[in-house]
Design an enzyme around this catalytic site. Structure first.
Site, PDB file in Angstrom:
ATOM      1  N   CYS A 153       0.880  -1.176   0.000  1.00 54.24           N
ATOM      2  CA  CYS A 153       0.000   0.000   0.000  1.00 54.24           C
ATOM      3  C   CYS A 153       0.911   1.219   0.000  1.00 54.24           C
ATOM      4  O   CYS A 153       1.109   1.866   1.026  1.00 54.24           O
ATOM      5  CB  CYS A 153      -0.913   0.000   1.216  1.00 54.24           C
ATOM      6  SG  CYS A 153      -1.844  -1.541   1.437  1.00 54.24           S
ATOM      7  N   SER A 158       6.558   8.013   0.370  1.00 53.79           N
ATOM      8  CA  SER A 158       7.748   8.402   1.134  1.00 53.79           C
ATOM      9  C   SER A 158       8.523   7.174   1.606  1.00 53.79           C
ATOM     10  O   SER A 158       9.755   7.160   1.561  1.00 53.79           O
ATOM     11  CB  SER A 158       7.352   9.275   2.328  1.00 53.79           C
ATOM     12  OG  SER A 158       6.418   8.605   3.158  1.00 53.79           O
ATOM     13  N   LYS A 159       7.804   6.145   2.041  1.00 50.76           N
ATOM     14  CA  LYS A 159       8.487   4.912   2.452  1.00 50.76           C
ATOM     15  C   LYS A 159       9.066   4.188   1.237  1.00 50.76           C
ATOM     16  O   LYS A 159      10.148   3.599   1.317  1.00 50.76           O
ATOM     17  CB  LYS A 159       7.521   3.988   3.210  1.00 50.76           C
ATOM     18  CG  LYS A 159       6.948   4.578   4.491  1.00 50.76           C
ATOM     19  CD  LYS A 159       6.039   3.566   5.182  1.00 50.76           C
ATOM     20  CE  LYS A 159       5.314   4.192   6.353  1.00 50.76           C
ATOM     21  NZ  LYS A 159       4.290   5.170   5.930  1.00 50.76           N
ATOM     22  N   ASP A 195      -5.690  -4.131  -5.932  1.00 50.61           N
ATOM     23  CA  ASP A 195      -6.181  -4.280  -4.568  1.00 50.61           C
ATOM     24  C   ASP A 195      -5.158  -5.129  -3.814  1.00 50.61           C
ATOM     25  O   ASP A 195      -4.895  -6.272  -4.178  1.00 50.61           O
ATOM     26  CB  ASP A 195      -7.551  -4.967  -4.600  1.00 50.61           C
ATOM     27  CG  ASP A 195      -8.125  -5.204  -3.209  1.00 50.61           C
ATOM     28  OD1 ASP A 195      -7.416  -4.976  -2.206  1.00 50.61           O
ATOM     29  OD2 ASP A 195      -9.291  -5.630  -3.121  1.00 50.61           O
ATOM     30  N   CYS A 203      -0.680   3.912  11.224  1.00 51.18           N
ATOM     31  CA  CYS A 203      -0.569   5.169  11.968  1.00 51.18           C
ATOM     32  C   CYS A 203      -1.774   5.294  12.892  1.00 51.18           C
ATOM     33  O   CYS A 203      -2.313   6.371  13.100  1.00 51.18           O
ATOM     34  CB  CYS A 203      -0.441   6.369  11.037  1.00 51.18           C
ATOM     35  SG  CYS A 203      -1.621   6.401   9.690  1.00 51.18           S
TER      36      CYS A 203
END
Length: 798
Positions: free
Chosen positions: A199, A204-205, A257, A336
């Site tokens: 995902c 950024s990751k 997905d 998060c």
């Protein structure tokens, strides 16, 4: 009004139509201007760091009650925890670690920008000197006590903000939340690892993963690669933008997905095999209550039902991830969110389904300096009405569709202890002034149990629901997902059943997987999108990837003009068109080529590779119709044996601040080299001198063009500024619109720097602001035959 010669008719009609269709448009901004002219202030001006969210009160009693009852935060720290959640999130930046320029960027930050801002006072608050994150290696990540809004709006920080924007766009800095940097570090990536980011958007990751692959800049093609996936087609293009800043041939962006992402095939030792990943990042969609410090609207939207709705999806994605993880590989699961329903509950369910195939790794010593709370082994569930449940047996049957057994802790104490949920890591905002975060590292010890059995047995297997509820299985498979079941023994080189609801039998799918020949309609070396019948499941249709053959005619002129070395991997070069002239040529690594050629009918590829050549009709008369592209110069240059000019620091300053400097503007050495070359595309190469530490100590390679009497650097605007900063030249934007004023006065900007901002695919660029340099520039040259540029920006002496 229609006779006004300065306003085109179509603009007048467009504005008029807006007034007719939207008569109230503009009232709000006009009212704001009226208030300001009358000496008043716009209400948003009092909103502080959360400008635009003045009406959102940072209070949510349900949130406080829920987390106080869960006991995730020590009771004596709870008020401190809530106070931290209401404070703005400090700005954090990460220096791109894989580029050899990282040390130069760090030196520039320390010696220039950090010193300038540490003694400032903004809105009555004295700014502190930025500090490196203690747990991030090599001082490559920094945080300040200033929010992003303050950095963006304060005039005192204008140069620092422009530095961050410019370096971010050129890929040398990433403005990334501190806790977001943790998962890639815990993956322990090496250059040969095959990585899946399930995902990935906004990316950024993903950028961190790419950086780690390229830790050795002397290796243009690492053996590993990153496949970055996202279910949202539009967000995939944001992901492409992030990844392209890093100019890597080892990244592929796909659109699926994540809970049903297809199992891919590769060629291995002459036969088909399944691609299992060495590392998987599973950063799942979540309720996001750990982001309240930056996403203010979470305060009013948060409810316990958010976690209940997401738990099943999170578990399905995690299960699909471990199915594709190689034995011995690592998967990091992260959210998060601070909610155990999305965190420990998912990990516990995953471990229980794995029947010992998975193990939680102890990562306590991997990031020294990071403060975190161990995972919990008990938690409760609360409905949005405030009703609590401690066990599945307490849940009434009317709620069984919303509340699942996997949301509760395992009841078997011995099994619960063996899971070692305390190895999970929960980062709380008040401990190190960060956002909230949860992360768990899983190591795969053996194939997943349902991959070792005959596929049909999946329907009869007892599920985790039966184990916890003491009754019949509530789900038909251990994955509890509508995705197609696996049809192979893991690691045996089979292939999964097609998942489009075709109803094919397992035996037929296995037989089809074992047949090596591809369908007759597939063209050799072409990686197109899925068939038309499947395209409706995805977003925009992409052009196919067409790999060039070794005897493709384009290589004839390229080979002779650039004197390519014999080991240049021609088979890795691709384009995105079947017909007509090839506009751009891209390169991917050998391993990604393998993936592309074997899975064109199975996956929706949005983008891959790095651009290395662009067609230039002007260059055809000089020997080659393709000029070098700056994006791929570090990948391509090791194979180029001619057309290289060694330049000095002063040469680079001249080339980056003047549009068409005469050859005589170069130093004697570079001038002598350039005179011996015919017109056309060139490489401008700077090799650092270790005996002169005042100069940059990293190699610099720029694309250029050798004209008849002049020379030009073909470098995008932000990269141009990046290199100038490395050379000690101050770069900043002129907000007063000096360039615009010059045009209005009828003056030609004789100090134009032409920037290459090519519109490629979904991306493009326009120059919005003018630019000032603190050194005098000049341009006395006539126009010469050289590639046409897409846009330009003006440069004036500071």
């Amino acid at each position: 009004m229609y006779s006004c010669p300065s306003v085109p008719l179509y603009i007048i009609l467009r504005r008029f139509s807006r007034i007719l269709c939207f008569p109230n448009m503009g009232k709000r901004s006009r009212q704001r201007q009226k208030n300001q002219s009358a000496g008043g202030r716009d209400p948003r001006d009092n909103a502080g760091w959360e400008a635009g969210y003045a009406d959102i009160v940072k209070e949510n009693k349900l949130f406080e009650h829920y987390y106080k009852e869960q006991g995730l935060v020590p009771l004596e720290e709870f008020e401190q925890f809530m106070d931290a959640m209401r404070e703005p999130l400090p700005a954090t930046i990460r220096i791109t670690g894989y580029k050899s320029h990282a040390k130069e960027i760090l030196h520039c930050l320390k010696e220039k920008y950090f010193k300038d801002i540490q003694e400032l006072e903004i809105d009555g608050q004295k700014t502190e000197a930025p500090q490196p994150l203690s747990w991030y290696p090599d001082e490559q990540a920094w945080h300040t006590n200033m929010s992003r809004k303050i950095i963006r709006k304060s005039p005192l920080l204008e140069k620092f903000h422009q530095f961050l924007v410019s370096e971010t766009e050129s890929g040398n800095i990433s403005r990334q939340e501190a806790v977001s940097m943790i998962p890639p570090l815990l993956l322990k990536i090496e250059s040969h690892h095959k990585i899946l980011d399930m995902c990935a958007a906004p990316g950024s990751k993903t950028a961190q993963l790419i950086e780690m692959l390229h830790s050795d800049m002397d290796v243009p093609f690492p053996e590993g690669f990153v496949i970055a996936n996202d279910v949202d087609n539009k967000r995939c293009y944001l992901l492409v933008h992030q990844a392209k800043r890093l100019n890597s041939p080892c990244i592929m962006v796909v659109n699926h997905d994540a809970s049903c992402i297809p199992m891919l095939k590769i060629d291995k030792d002459g036969s088909k095999d399944i691609l299992f990943y060495d590392r998987i990042l599973c950063d799942v969609p979540c309720s996001g209550d750990g982001t309240m410090r930056k996403n203010i609207d979470v305060w009013k939207k948060w409810t316990t039902s958010n976690s209940l709705h997401l738990h099943g999806l999170q578990l399905r994605i995690a299960v699909r991830g471990v199915e594709q993880l190689a034995v011995g590989g690592r998967m990091v699961y992260s959210t998060c969110s601070l909610n155990p329903i999305e965190d420990e509950a998912v990990i516990a369910a995953l471990l229980e389904k794995s029947e010992g195939a998975l193990e939680l790794a102890d990562s306590s010593a991997d990031l020294p300096g990071l403060k975190w709370m161990p995972g919990v082994t008990s938690w409760k569930l609360m409905t949005k009405e405030g009703q609590w449940f401690s066990d599945w047996s307490e849940v009434p049957s009317s709620r069984h569709t919303q509340i699942r057994p996997t949301m509760f802790p395992p009841t078997d104490k011995e099994r619960l202890a063996s899971m070692h949920l305390e190895r999970c890591m929960r980062i709380l905002p008040h401990h190190q002034n960060t956002g909230g975060f949860f992360v768990a590292v899983l190591v795969k010890k053996a194939p997943m149990p349902w991959n070792k059995r005959y596929p049909k047995l999946r329907k009869d297997m007892s599920s985790i629901s039966e184990t916890r509820a003491g009754g019949p299985a509530a789900a038909s498979s251990p994955v509890d997902t509508p995705c197609p079941p696996e049809t192979t023994v893991e690691g045996k080189g089979g292939e999964e059943e097609e998942g489009e609801g075709s109803g094919e039998k397992v035996e037929e799918a296995s037989k089809e997987a074992s047949s090596a020949p591809e369908t007759t309609t597939k063209q050799e070396g072409v990686c197109g999108p899925p068939p038309t019948k499947k395209m409706k499941l995805f977003g925009y249709k992409e052009d196919p990837f067409v790999f060039l053959t070794e005897d493709d005619p384009v290589f004839t002129s390229i080979q002779s003009f650039y004197d390519m070395s014999p080991d240049f991997p021609k088979l890795n070069v691709l384009t995105r068109t079947h017909e007509g002239k090839k506009r751009h040529l891209y390169m991917v690594s050998k391993e990604l080529r393998n993936v592309l050629l074997n899975n064109s009918e199975r996956m929706k590829v949005i983008n891959t590779g790095v651009k290395v050549w662009s067609r230039n009709s002007d260059g055809e008369e000089f020997g080659c119709a393709f000029r070098l592209a700056q994006e791929g110069i570090y990948t391509l240059q090791p194979y180029i044996r001619s057309r290289i000019i060694r330049v000095s620091v002063e040469d680079i300053k001249v080339l980056l601040t003047q549009e068409n400097p005469f050859l005589s503007k170069l130093g004697d050495d570079a001038h002598s080299q350039a005179k011996k070359m015919v017109m056309g595309s060139i490489v401008l190469k700077y090799i650092p001198n270790p005996n002169n530490p005042a100069e940059p100590q990293c190699p610099i390679q720029l694309c250029g063009w050798r004209g008849k009497t002049s020379i030009r650097a073909f470098v995008p605007r932000n990269e141009r500024f990046h290199y100038l900063r490395m050379l000690g030249v101050e770069v900043f934007r002129d907000k007063q619109g000096l360039g615009q004023k010059q045009r209005e006065d009828g003056k030609e900007g004789k100090e134009d720097v032409v920037d290459e901002v090519e519109k490629d695919g979904q991306e493009g660029g326009t120059v919005e602001n003018e630019v000032n340099l603190d050194m005098k520039n000049g341009n006395e040259n006539e126009n010469e035959s050289s590639p046409k540029m897409d846009t330009s920006s003006q440069v004036t002496s500071g």
